[in-house]
Design a protein around this motif. Structure first.
Motif, PDB file in Angstrom:
ATOM      1  N   UNK A   1       0.827  -1.210   0.000  1.00  0.00           N
ATOM      2  CA  UNK A   1       0.000   0.000   0.000  1.00  0.00           C
ATOM      3  C   UNK A   1       0.857   1.255   0.000  1.00  0.00           C
ATOM      4  N   UNK A   2       2.004   1.190   0.682  1.00  0.00           N
ATOM      5  CA  UNK A   2       2.886   2.355   0.733  1.00  0.00           C
ATOM      6  C   UNK A   2       3.369   2.734  -0.654  1.00  0.00           C
ATOM      7  N   UNK A   3       3.574   1.752  -1.535  1.00  0.00           N
ATOM      8  CA  UNK A   3       4.105   2.032  -2.866  1.00  0.00           C
ATOM      9  C   UNK A   3       3.173   2.929  -3.671  1.00  0.00           C
ATOM     10  N   UNK A   4       1.840   2.712  -3.513  1.00  0.00           N
ATOM     11  CA  UNK A   4       0.933   3.558  -4.282  1.00  0.00           C
ATOM     12  C   UNK A   4       0.407   4.748  -3.486  1.00  0.00           C
ATOM     13  N   UNK A   5       0.384   4.654  -2.165  1.00  0.00           N
ATOM     14  CA  UNK A   5      -0.031   5.804  -1.367  1.00  0.00           C
ATOM     15  C   UNK A   5       1.004   6.925  -1.414  1.00  0.00           C
ATOM     16  N   UNK A   6       2.285   6.573  -1.446  1.00  0.00           N
ATOM     17  CA  UNK A   6       3.330   7.584  -1.561  1.00  0.00           C
ATOM     18  C   UNK A   6       3.223   8.328  -2.890  1.00  0.00           C
ATOM     19  N   UNK A   7       2.970   7.584  -3.956  1.00  0.00           N
ATOM     20  CA  UNK A   7       2.787   8.206  -5.274  1.00  0.00           C
ATOM     21  C   UNK A   7       1.549   9.094  -5.267  1.00  0.00           C
ATOM     22  N   UNK A   8       0.467   8.585  -4.679  1.00  0.00           N
ATOM     23  CA  UNK A   8      -0.791   9.336  -4.649  1.00  0.00           C
ATOM     24  C   UNK A   8      -0.655  10.625  -3.861  1.00  0.00           C
ATOM     25  N   UNK A   9       0.081  10.599  -2.754  1.00  0.00           N
ATOM     26  CA  UNK A   9       0.214  11.786  -1.912  1.00  0.00           C
ATOM     27  C   UNK A   9       0.976  12.895  -2.624  1.00  0.00           C
ATOM     28  N   UNK A  10       2.126  12.551  -3.211  1.00  0.00           N
ATOM     29  CA  UNK A  10       2.919  13.552  -3.928  1.00  0.00           C
ATOM     30  C   UNK A  10       2.143  14.121  -5.106  1.00  0.00           C
ATOM     31  N   UNK A  11       1.437  13.244  -5.820  1.00  0.00           N
ATOM     32  CA  UNK A  11       0.648  13.684  -6.963  1.00  0.00           C
ATOM     33  C   UNK A  11      -0.617  14.405  -6.527  1.00  0.00           C
ATOM     34  N   UNK A  12      -1.232  13.927  -5.447  1.00  0.00           N
ATOM     35  CA  UNK A  12      -2.522  14.460  -5.016  1.00  0.00           C
ATOM     36  C   UNK A  12      -2.473  15.898  -4.558  1.00  0.00           C
ATOM     37  N   UNK A  13      -1.395  16.296  -3.879  1.00  0.00           N
ATOM     38  CA  UNK A  13      -1.275  17.673  -3.415  1.00  0.00           C
ATOM     39  C   UNK A  13      -1.256  18.639  -4.597  1.00  0.00           C
ATOM     40  N   UNK A  14      -0.705  18.196  -5.716  1.00  0.00           N
ATOM     41  CA  UNK A  14      -0.663  19.030  -6.918  1.00  0.00           C
ATOM     42  C   UNK A  14      -1.977  18.924  -7.693  1.00  0.00           C
ATOM     43  N   UNK A  15      -2.564  17.732  -7.725  1.00  0.00           N
ATOM     44  CA  UNK A  15      -3.790  17.518  -8.497  1.00  0.00           C
ATOM     45  C   UNK A  15      -4.968  18.324  -7.956  1.00  0.00           C
ATOM     46  N   UNK A  16      -5.007  18.570  -6.643  1.00  0.00           N
ATOM     47  CA  UNK A  16      -6.131  19.304  -6.061  1.00  0.00           C
ATOM     48  C   UNK A  16      -6.268  20.714  -6.647  1.00  0.00           C
ATOM     49  N   UNK A  17      -5.230  21.565  -6.593  1.00  0.00           N
ATOM     50  CA  UNK A  17      -5.376  22.892  -7.200  1.00  0.00           C
ATOM     51  C   UNK A  17      -5.504  22.845  -8.715  1.00  0.00           C
ATOM     52  N   UNK A  18      -4.872  21.857  -9.356  1.00  0.00           N
ATOM     53  CA  UNK A  18      -5.026  21.716 -10.807  1.00  0.00           C
ATOM     54  C   UNK A  18      -6.487  21.416 -11.137  1.00  0.00           C
ATOM     55  N   UNK A  19      -7.108  20.554 -10.329  1.00  0.00           N
ATOM     56  CA  UNK A  19      -8.519  20.233 -10.532  1.00  0.00           C
ATOM     57  C   UNK A  19      -9.405  21.453 -10.369  1.00  0.00           C
ATOM     58  N   UNK A  20      -9.125  22.279  -9.358  1.00  0.00           N
ATOM     59  CA  UNK A  20      -9.925  23.484  -9.151  1.00  0.00           C
ATOM     60  C   UNK A  20      -9.747  24.457 -10.313  1.00  0.00           C
ATOM     61  N   UNK A  21      -8.529  24.569 -10.820  1.00  0.00           N
ATOM     62  CA  UNK A  21      -8.293  25.422 -11.988  1.00  0.00           C
ATOM     63  C   UNK A  21      -9.086  24.926 -13.191  1.00  0.00           C
TER      64      UNK A  21
END
Length: 332
Positions: A42-62
């Motif tokens: 789970x750590x292998x994909x949660x780590x990827x999701x966290x780094x990507x997710x922090x950026x994806x949130x404002x990109x999604x709002x834009x």
């Protein structure tokens, strides 16, 4: 009670994203192994999701607001290099380097926002320009100042504890930041007037402005959030891995857009949800990492990832059409 009906839940923007996530999890459990859901897996994909997710949130709002920011591809290494040069090369306190990284993100975000709202140039073109400008600036400055494109960094214990440690030996602490930031975004977008303003901008900016919504200020804020989020991720990576490099970050551009679209955000703006983006990011990370837990030939990994993401997007499109065409039955 009617608002909580199964049909109404399926018409929500995050419905397709959630079902898509469940689908890919089941796929990799069936064709892979249960190790995929164990802590190390789970750590292998949660780590990827966290780094990507922090950026994806404002990109999604834009994207919901009808804009796009692709300069994040340069802002991630820019955040890493800024903190590494200031605190690693020059030996300034780590908090100075961290503030420098976030301040640089603030400046780039303001430049992006100003150019978008005060010119007729589309945000895609504006941020494409800043993408290459920041890349060139980081490369030239790094070579000029340090003589290299890679800088070592040793952060203070408190900085390591908050931004660059592994929890349980496998989980990056940035996962907690991602969850906290997502909760903040959920509150402001779905439980405050700001969310309605952003959705109105995605529908029609002119009408939103005429209705009294501060479209100029809000657009600037969204671009600032996008750039600073990318700088924050880059800063955390430098603290975690004790080094920074000028290269890297370009894959985040398309990965974040894919995560947002899988999360149910409409490319033309005006439709989506923070929860959907959250699920979409996890879905992308699961698909991206899950292939390594199966017996499939790695040469086919890109095909499998592409097909599964396409299915997830098509599923989201189905639920989106249900939401857009739905009209409640009139009571007799």
């Amino acid at each position: 009670m009617n608002n909580l009906s199964f049909g109404n839940l399926l018409r929500r923007p995050e419905a397709g994203a959630f079902l898509g996530l469940v689908g890919v999890l089941l796929f990799f459990v069936v064709f892979g192994s249960t190790k995929f859901l164990e802590p190390a897996g789970a750590a292998s994909w949660l780590n990827v999701a966290a780094n990507l997710g922090i950026i994806a949130l404002p990109i999604g709002l834009l994207m919901i607001a009808g804009d796009l920011d692709i300069s994040i591809g340069a802002m991630i290494p820019a955040g890493s290099m800024t903190v590494a040069v200031l605190s690693g090369y020059y030996g300034l306190p780590i908090w100075v380097g961290m503030l420098g990284a976030l301040a640089f993100g603030l400046i780039v975000g303001l430049v992006n926002g100003y150019l978008v709202v005060h010119t007729a140039v589309p945000s895609l073109i504006v941020t494409l320009g800043t993408l290459f400008a920041v890349q060139g600036l980081m490369l030239g400055t790094s070579v000029l100042v340090t003589g290299t494109t890679s800088v070592a960094l040793t952060a203070d214990p408190w900085a390591k504890f908050l931004f660059g440690q592994f929890l349980g030996g496998s989980f990056q602490v940035i996962i907690l930041w991602w969850v906290a930031i997502t909760a903040i975004f959920i509150f402001f977008i779905h439980f405050s007037p700001y969310g309605n303003w952003i959705f109105a901008m995605g529908g029609d900016k002119v009408s939103a402005r005429n209705a009294g919504i501060p479209t100029t200020r809000l657009t600037m804020v969204l671009f600032v959030l996008s750039a600073m989020s990318a700088s924050f991720v880059g800063m955390c990576q430098a603290i975690l891995f004790n080094s920074a490099q000028v290269s890297g970050g370009m894959t985040f551009i398309f990965n974040s857009i894919i995560s947002v679209v899988v999360g149910g955000v409409l490319l033309t703006g005006g439709f989506g949800s923070v929860i959907g983006i959250f699920f979409g990011t996890i879905t992308f990370a699961v698909v991206n990492q899950g292939i390594y837990f199966t017996t499939f030939d790695r040469n086919w990994s890109s095909l499998i990832i592409g097909v599964m993401l396409l299915v997830a997007v098509l599923m989201n499109n189905t639920f989106r059409q249900m939401a857009l065409t739905y009209s409640p039955k009139k009571k007799k």
